[in-house]
Motif scaffolding. Structure first.
Motif, mmCIF file in Angstrom:
data_model
loop_
_atom_site.group_PDB
_atom_site.id
_atom_site.type_symbol
_atom_site.label_atom_id
_atom_site.label_comp_id
_atom_site.label_asym_id
_atom_site.label_seq_id
_atom_site.Cartn_x
_atom_site.Cartn_y
_atom_site.Cartn_z
ATOM 1 N N MET A 115 -0.512 1.773 -11.987
ATOM 2 C CA MET A 115 -1.036 2.627 -10.952
ATOM 3 C C MET A 115 -2.335 3.252 -11.445
ATOM 4 S SD MET A 115 0.843 5.751 -9.078
ATOM 5 C CE MET A 115 -0.097 7.240 -9.032
ATOM 6 N N GLY A 116 -3.341 3.221 -10.613
ATOM 7 C CA GLY A 116 -4.628 3.794 -10.969
ATOM 8 C C GLY A 116 -5.047 4.881 -10.005
ATOM 9 N N GLU A 148 -2.629 4.206 -3.758
ATOM 10 C CA GLU A 148 -1.978 5.217 -2.943
ATOM 11 C C GLU A 148 -0.473 5.146 -3.098
ATOM 12 O OE1 GLU A 148 -3.249 5.682 1.077
ATOM 13 O OE2 GLU A 148 -5.290 5.051 0.596
ATOM 14 N N ARG A 149 0.167 6.308 -3.085
ATOM 15 C CA ARG A 149 1.617 6.413 -3.166
ATOM 16 C C ARG A 149 2.076 7.427 -2.141
ATOM 17 N NH1 ARG A 149 4.714 4.319 -7.643
ATOM 18 N NH2 ARG A 149 3.307 2.919 -8.696
ATOM 19 N N ASP A 150 3.248 7.208 -1.596
ATOM 20 C CA ASP A 150 3.835 8.151 -0.660
ATOM 21 C C ASP A 150 4.866 8.986 -1.409
ATOM 22 O OD1 ASP A 150 4.364 9.484 1.669
ATOM 23 O OD2 ASP A 150 5.735 7.974 2.444
#
Length: 61
Positions: free
Chosen positions: A1-2, A6-8
């Protein structure tokens, strides 16, 4: 992950002084708690980095 992934994920963040004269950034997400303590000078550097990132984001948007 950078930085651009996007993450929820929902999280709470609190920022404030500690009784030891440090600045704490406290992040909580679910059962995970991350307390990060910085001396005042480091906290001011972080604040400047956040401001610079906000300016750069405005330029993109």
């Amino acid at each position: 992950m950078g930085i651009n992934s996007e993450r929820d994920v929902e999280a709470n963040m609190q920022i404030g002084p500690t009784d030891k004269g440090m600045v704490r950034i406290f992040v909580e997400s679910g059962s995970t708690e991350i307390p990060m303590d910085f001396d005042p000078e480091e906290a001011e550097e972080i604040a400047e980095e956040i401001k610079a990132a906000a300016r750069a984001a405005r330029a993109v948007g």
